[in-house]
Design an enzyme around this catalytic site. Sequence first.
Site, PDB file in Angstrom:
ATOM      1  N   LYS A   2       0.863  -1.183   0.000  1.00 27.93           N
ATOM      2  CA  LYS A   2       0.000   0.000   0.000  1.00 27.93           C
ATOM      3  C   LYS A   2       0.897   1.230   0.000  1.00 27.93           C
ATOM      4  O   LYS A   2       1.637   1.473   0.958  1.00 27.93           O
ATOM      5  CB  LYS A   2      -0.903  -0.011   1.229  1.00 27.93           C
ATOM      6  CG  LYS A   2      -1.847   1.152   1.316  1.00 27.93           C
ATOM      7  CD  LYS A   2      -2.827   1.218   0.141  1.00 27.93           C
ATOM      8  CE  LYS A   2      -4.120   0.519   0.471  1.00 27.93           C
ATOM      9  NZ  LYS A   2      -5.064   0.586  -0.683  1.00 27.93           N
TER      10      LYS A   2
ATOM     11  N   HIS B  17     -10.406  -7.153  -4.225  1.00 24.69           N
ATOM     12  CA  HIS B  17     -10.130  -6.052  -3.305  1.00 24.69           C
ATOM     13  C   HIS B  17     -10.573  -6.394  -1.878  1.00 24.69           C
ATOM     14  O   HIS B  17     -11.440  -7.227  -1.682  1.00 24.69           O
ATOM     15  CB  HIS B  17     -10.913  -4.823  -3.817  1.00 24.69           C
ATOM     16  CG  HIS B  17     -10.927  -3.656  -2.898  1.00 24.69           C
ATOM     17  ND1 HIS B  17     -12.042  -3.303  -2.172  1.00 24.69           N
ATOM     18  CD2 HIS B  17      -9.964  -2.763  -2.589  1.00 24.69           C
ATOM     19  CE1 HIS B  17     -11.762  -2.225  -1.456  1.00 24.69           C
ATOM     20  NE2 HIS B  17     -10.516  -1.877  -1.691  1.00 24.69           N
TER      21      HIS B  17
END
Lengths: 403, 403
Positions: free
Chosen positions: A162, A298
Site C-alpha cells: 500500500k 479487493h
Amino acid sequence: MLISDFRIHSLAFADPPLFAASGLHAPLALRTVIELEGADGTIGLAETHGGSVPAEALEAVRADVIGQDARSVALKLVGKAQNMALSAIDVAALDLMGKVTGQPVWALLGGKLRERIPFSAYAFYKLEDDWSGFSRAMDPAGMLAQVQKLIADYGFGSVKLKAGVLDPEIEIESLKLLRRTLGPDVPLRIDPNAAWSVETSLSAGRELVEELSNGGYFEDPTRGMAGMAEVRKRLLSEGIDTPLATNMVVVSYPTLAESVPLDAVQVVLGDHHYWGGLRATVELGRVCQTFGLGLSMHSNSHLGISLMAMVHAAAATSHLSYACDTHYPWQRAEDEICAEGRIPITDGCVTVPDAPGLGVTLNPDVLARLKENYARCGMTRRDDAAEMRKHIDPNWQYVCPRW
Amino acid sequence: MLISDFRIHSLAFADPPLFAASGLHAPLALRTVIELEGADGTIGLAETHGGSVPAEALEAVRADVIGQDARSVALKLVGKAQNMALSAIDVAALDLMGKVTGQPVWALLGGKLRERIPFSAYAFYKLEDDWSGFSRAMDPAGMLAQVQKLIADYGFGSVKLKAGVLDPEIEIESLKLLRRTLGPDVPLRIDPNAAWSVETSLSAGRELVEELSNGGYFEDPTRGMAGMAEVRKRLLSEGIDTPLATNMVVVSYPTLAESVPLDAVQVVLGDHHYWGGLRATVELGRVCQTFGLGLSMHSNSHLGISLMAMVHAAAATSHLSYACDTHYPWQRAEDEICAEGRIPITDGCVTVPDAPGLGVTLNPDVLARLKENYARCGMTRRDDAAEMRKHIDPNWQYVCPRW
C-alpha cells in the site's frame, strides 16, 4: 424459504495504525453484520462496510426483504437497492439457502474450481502498536521486516504494498528491496491509491518494470479513467506493458464498459461488497474474461464472514487470475465474530469449506462486545484524515494527487 | 452428489415441413437427451442438438463426468469440452442438484424474477402436412393464417417470421400484412438467416421501419460481422435505428467482444445449448446489460426438457428484454418425452415451475419410441438442403446471400 427477520448489527473492532493515501486507520474499524432469518429459524449472515451510511442503506430495504423468498430476494433488489445493500442481502440469502439445503455457497454459485484460495500479503506503512505483533514500518527496511513476518506467519506467495503514503522514492525503494530480498518469483503489487500524478506514475512505472513483472500489477497509480488510460498508453508506447489494476476507476458494470475501449485498466479488482454480491462477482469474472481483462479481489478491514464470502466467490470464479487481497492478518483473533474462530491462512491460502452456507456462524458474545464497541466509540464513519490530523499533522488534508 | 452414470440418448421425432434459408425441415427432427445419475439414484436431465456429432461430443467427456461432483462438473469442463457438451452437462447437473436439494433450477441460478416466461410465435413458410394442424403457407395470406392460428392456440403476444425462403418482396409483404392485421402493438421480428445481401437488407430495413418498431427487431439480415455492422451503420445514417439481432454472428463470448466496438448487433439471441449452459446464459444477460445490448433467446426444434431449461434461465435473467423463440408448437404432443406431458403455453407464456430441478422427468415409453425412430431413420445429422432437393428442386444448393 421466506425471510422472517432481518437484523443489522453495527460493529467496531481493533485496527492497527496503518497508512494509506486517505490518511491513517483509526484504532477501531467499523463494520456491519446482517442476519437474515428464515421462517424455519435458519440464519444467513453477511458482513459489509461499517458505520451509519451502510446501516441506513440496509435499513432502507427492510420492506423489500422481510417476507420475501430468500432464493430471489437479492435478484429482485437489483437496480432498486444501493449496490452495497444488495450485496449484503445477496451474501446472507445465499448463506441462508446454503444452510437450508445443506449446500456450501460455492455450490450455489456454480461449483468449486479449486480447494484453496490464494491471498496476497497486504503490507502497509504503519506506526507502532502494542497488540498486532507488527512493528513500526516507515521505511524500506521496516516494510521488508513487515512483509517477512507476514510471509513467515501466513505463507503468502505474493505481496501488495500500500503506497501513496511516503515520498514515492521511498516507496519505490521499498518495492525494490522486496524484489531483491524475496527473489524473482514472488509477484509484487504497488497501490498508491491515485496519490500520484500521471508524470509520477510514469516515472514509477519505468523504475518498477522488473518489480511489477512476473504476475504483479500497478494498481491505481493515478486518478480517474482518463489518467489511467494515459499512463497505460504512454507506458505501452515505451514498450512497458505492466498491467494497470484498479478498484477506483472501474467499480461497477457501467464504468467497466467505459474502460474497455480506453484500455484504461488491464486488471479489475472485484469486491463482492459493492459489485452486487457473490453472483455478480462470479459474473464479473465472465465479463473480464470476455474483454481480456484480468481479475483480482479487493479488500477492506474485515472479519471472518467477509473472508469466507470472498473464498466462496473465488472458488466459483474460473477467471480469477490473481491472489486476492485481504486485511485479515491485521485483525485480532479475539475480535473474530465467527463461532468457528479465526480462519486459518496457511501457505497463503484459505481452504474452501464444504460445510453448508458460508461455513461460519455467529459468536454471540463477540457480536455483543463489538456492538458495544460501536455504540461507545462515537464514530459513525471511517475518517482516516481525522486520525492523520490527530497523530501526524494537525493541518493534514487529503489531496489527490499528492505527488 | 457424485455422478455414477451418464446416459446419452439419440432421438428422432416428427417435424413438419418448415422452410428456412438452409432448406426444408425433414419429417424427423433429431435431438439428444442425456441423463446424469447421482450416487443416490437421482436423475438429472438435459436435451440438446441431435445426431451423431453432439452424441460423440458428449461421449468424449464421459471420463470427465463419471465420478465427479455434480455441483462442479460443468464448471470444470469450461474450456475443455465443446460448448454444446458443456451446456448439456450444466443443465443436467443443475437438474440433478435441484432434485437432490428440493430446489427448482431457477433457485440455483440466482432466483426467479417473473412467474411466467413470454414466448414469441415462430412462423415459417411451410408445405402441407397431415398432422400438425397447420396448413400450407407459401404466401402472405397463408402466413397470416398460420400466425393467427398460432395466436389463437397459444396466445402469443409477439411474432417472428422466418424469412430467407421466398422472394424478399413476398416476405416483406407478409410482414406488412401481419402488421396491418395484428395492429401496432404486436412486436414483429423477421429473420432471413443471412440470406440477403447488404443492399437487400438495407432496402428491406427501409421498407420495414414501422413493422419492426415497437419492440421488434431485424434478425441476421445479412452474413458476417462486417455485413451486419455495415447494415447497422447505413440504416442509422438514414435515421433508421431498428435494432439488429443475431444468433449467427454473435455466438460466443469472443464474438460478442468483437461485435461491441463495431456496433454490429443490438440484440443477442442467447441459447443455453451452445453458450455454455444455464449459468452462462444468465451471465450473458449481465454482459449484454453492461454493454447496452438487448437479450432475446434462440430456439431449434425441441422437446419439453429444453423448453423447461429455457424457462428457468429466463426466470433468472434480469436483462431478458424480449419474448423467447420456441419451436415447441411445431412438435407433436405424443412425442413429448416428459412424463408430465406437453407443457402448456397460455397467453404466450410458460409458467415457471417451483418443482425440484427443471420440473420434468422422463417418460420411458416415449423415450424408447423416439430412440427407435432414430435408430431406424438412418439420419445422423440435420440436412435441410437434402430435403429441399428431394421435394422442391433436385438442383437446389445453399447459397448465401441468395438475394
